[in-house]
Design an enzyme around this catalytic site. Structure first.
Site, mmCIF file in Angstrom:
data_model
loop_
_atom_site.group_PDB
_atom_site.id
_atom_site.type_symbol
_atom_site.label_atom_id
_atom_site.label_comp_id
_atom_site.label_asym_id
_atom_site.label_seq_id
_atom_site.Cartn_x
_atom_site.Cartn_y
_atom_site.Cartn_z
ATOM 1 N N HIS A 101 0.741 -1.145 -0.154
ATOM 2 C CA HIS A 101 0.048 -0.053 0.138
ATOM 3 C C HIS A 101 0.988 1.360 -0.029
ATOM 4 O O HIS A 101 2.131 1.160 0.455
ATOM 5 C CB HIS A 101 -0.866 -0.036 1.356
ATOM 6 C CG HIS A 101 -1.615 -0.920 1.506
ATOM 7 N ND1 HIS A 101 -1.340 -2.128 2.187
ATOM 8 C CD2 HIS A 101 -3.200 -1.078 1.398
ATOM 9 C CE1 HIS A 101 -2.316 -2.796 2.246
ATOM 10 N NE2 HIS A 101 -3.536 -2.399 1.962
ATOM 11 N N ASP A 104 2.193 1.885 3.406
ATOM 12 C CA ASP A 104 3.244 1.144 3.998
ATOM 13 C C ASP A 104 4.698 1.323 3.786
ATOM 14 O O ASP A 104 5.502 1.350 4.639
ATOM 15 C CB ASP A 104 3.429 -0.419 3.292
ATOM 16 C CG ASP A 104 1.749 -0.955 3.365
ATOM 17 O OD1 ASP A 104 0.858 -0.837 4.212
ATOM 18 O OD2 ASP A 104 1.525 -1.626 2.504
HETATM 19 C C1 XUL Z 1 -7.489 -6.676 4.557
HETATM 20 C C2 XUL Z 1 -6.797 -7.066 3.248
HETATM 21 C C3 XUL Z 1 -5.719 -5.742 2.569
HETATM 22 C C4 XUL Z 1 -5.789 -6.083 1.166
HETATM 23 C C5 XUL Z 1 -5.000 -4.824 0.379
HETATM 24 O O1 XUL Z 1 -7.915 -7.567 5.166
HETATM 25 O O2 XUL Z 1 -6.470 -7.966 3.022
HETATM 26 O O3 XUL Z 1 -4.514 -6.034 3.279
HETATM 27 O O4 XUL Z 1 -5.268 -7.203 0.677
HETATM 28 O O5 XUL Z 1 -5.489 -3.570 0.818
#
Ligand code: XUL
Ligand code: CO
Length: 437
Positions: A101, A104
């Site tokens: 993300h 992150d």
């Molecule tokens: C949350 C989840 C996230 C997504 C990406 O449960 O799985 O980490 O994969 O935003």
């Protein structure tokens, strides 16, 4: 070059007899199955959020993780050092992909402009490390759920300004994914759902979510980003109900708002079980719609009801997953992305290796077993024969749309009773699968 994992050598395949905890017993990247190497089939990916940003706190206690490369600060410099550590980890593990993300990898600044600048400074290092190692971005995504501004959701917020901020964030995240040559981009709903219907205009919120995705599709085209878009179903957590609750709900949403040709599904095992489904069910639903894109590989705990995000260790589970993935032609742009975290009690850096090695070996076994079941052919042949009545005569006529209720009634009036059914042989088939485990 400074090492962040001293004493850990690149992980190699040593075969099933090895007792070395830091070696693969089943994942031999160059071994070929059904015409492709294991590396090409599985496209393993490490997630940045759990592996490099999770301090291993829980609602009852502080983080426990020991991460010597991380000074715990929110500085850009710390974020850049973390990138070096992350790539050393992935390189030693032999993972060809990673996912992150925006938030992150780089810290949020005092405003959007500064936040974007921070991201650029870290992306520069990500790019350097990608070039140095050949490790690629499986997908990027934007965190539209952690910051307090997203308390009512992002694209589905009651506040139009928050929609605009989320749009700005995704615009930047798409540019970054494009710059890093990302193979994809994921939309996970985050807080796109509700806590109570008393304060929620569900219809309007869903329309806004669709509008948001259409704007993203437009921008993707504008910048020429070729990566695959995915939507990731999850039924609840953090909201009571998430709009992208499961594969079927996502497909219906995409179809209703004319988005089906632009997004595939990124399916996560623990999300499937939270939705009351098996992972194989979710994969079959997506595969049948031509929308099976990628997987977030993890597992839940049968005795706990939440998203525990554990590393997969069940060969039965990975066999089922790989049977369906192979059936639908494999992961094209997608991969096996370990959206999983080590337990709070497993706080040392070496535990990150144990976790990923275990997950990779479990998937390698699942893939080889699934391929063996397919080669054996009895399972597929059983299913083929089970539907044999549709291959000719009346069944084929129905499938071709060359009949009517009147005609079918006349046939059954003449015949008096349908041809007798044959056994589904579930137990025989379960035994058959166990032959290969
Ligand atoms: C949350 C989840 C996230 C997504 C990406 O449960 O799985 O980490 O994969 O935003
Ligand atoms: Co996920």
């Amino acid at each position: 070059m400074k090492t962040h994992f001293p004493g850990i050598k690149p992980v190699v395949y040593e075969g099933p007899r090895s007792k070395n905890p830091l070696a693969f017993k089943h994942y031999n990247p160059d071994e070929r199955v059904e015409g492709k190497t294991l590396k090409e089939h599985l496209r393993f990916s490490v997630v940045y959020w759990h592996t490099f940003r999770n301090a291993l706190s829980d609602p009852f206690g502080a983080g426990t993780a020991i991460r010597p490369w991380d000074d715990g600060s929110n500085s850009v410099k710390n974020a850049q050092t973390r990138v070096r550590a992350a790539f050393e980890f992935m390189e030693k593990l032999g993972a060809p992909f990673y996912a992150f993300h925006d938030r992150d990898v780089a810290p949020e600044g005092k405003d959007l402009r500064e936040t974007n600048k921070n991201l650029d400074a870290v992306v520069k290092v990500l790019k350097e490390e990608q070039q140095r190692t050949g490790i690629r971005l499986l997908w990027g995504t934007a965190n539209l759920f952690s910051h307090p501004r997203y308390l009512h959701g992002a694209a589905t917020s009651c506040n139009a300004d928050v929609f605009a901020f989320a749009a700005a964030q995704v615009k930047k995240a798409l540019e970054v994914a494009h710059e890093l040559g990302g193979a994809g981009y994921v939309f996970w709903g985050g807080r796109e759902g509700y806590s109570t219907l008393l304060n929620t205009d569900l219809k309007r919120e869903q329309e806004h979510l669709a509008k948001f995705l259409h704007l993203a599709v437009d921008y993707k085209k504008r910048i020429g980003f070729q990566g695959q878009f995915y939507i990731e179903p999850k039924p609840k957590e953090p909201t009571k109900h998430q709009y992208d609750s499961d594969a079927a709900a996502c497909l219906n949403f995409l179809r209703q708002f004319d988005l089906l040709s632009h997004l595939k599904l990124n399916l996560e095992t623990n999300h499937a079980t939270l939705a009351g489904h098996t992972m194989q069910h979710e994969l079959e639903v997506a595969g049948a719609a031509g929308a099976l894109g990628s997987i977030d590989a993890n597992t839940g705990d049968e005795l706990l009801g939440w998203d525990t995000d554990q590393f997969p260790t069940s060969v039965y589970l990975t066999t089922q997953i790989m049977l369906t993935i192979l059936k639908y032609g494999g992961l094209a742009t997608g991969g096996v992305n370990f959206d999983a975290k080590v337990r709070r009690e497993s706080f040392e850096p070496v535990d990150l290796f144990h976790a990923h090695i275990g997950g990779m070996d479990t998937f390698a076994r699942g893939l080889k077993i699934a391929a063996a079941i397919r080669k054996d052919g009895r399972l597929a042949e059983f299913v083929r024969q089970r539907y044999g009545s549709w291959d000719s005569g009346r069944g084929a006529q129905i499938e071709r749309g060359q009949t009517s209720f009147g005609e079918l009634e006349a046939a059954m009036l003449k015949q008096g009773e349908a041809a007798p059914n044959v056994s589904g042989r579930q137990e025989y088939l379960e035994n058959l699968i166990n032959e290969f485990l």
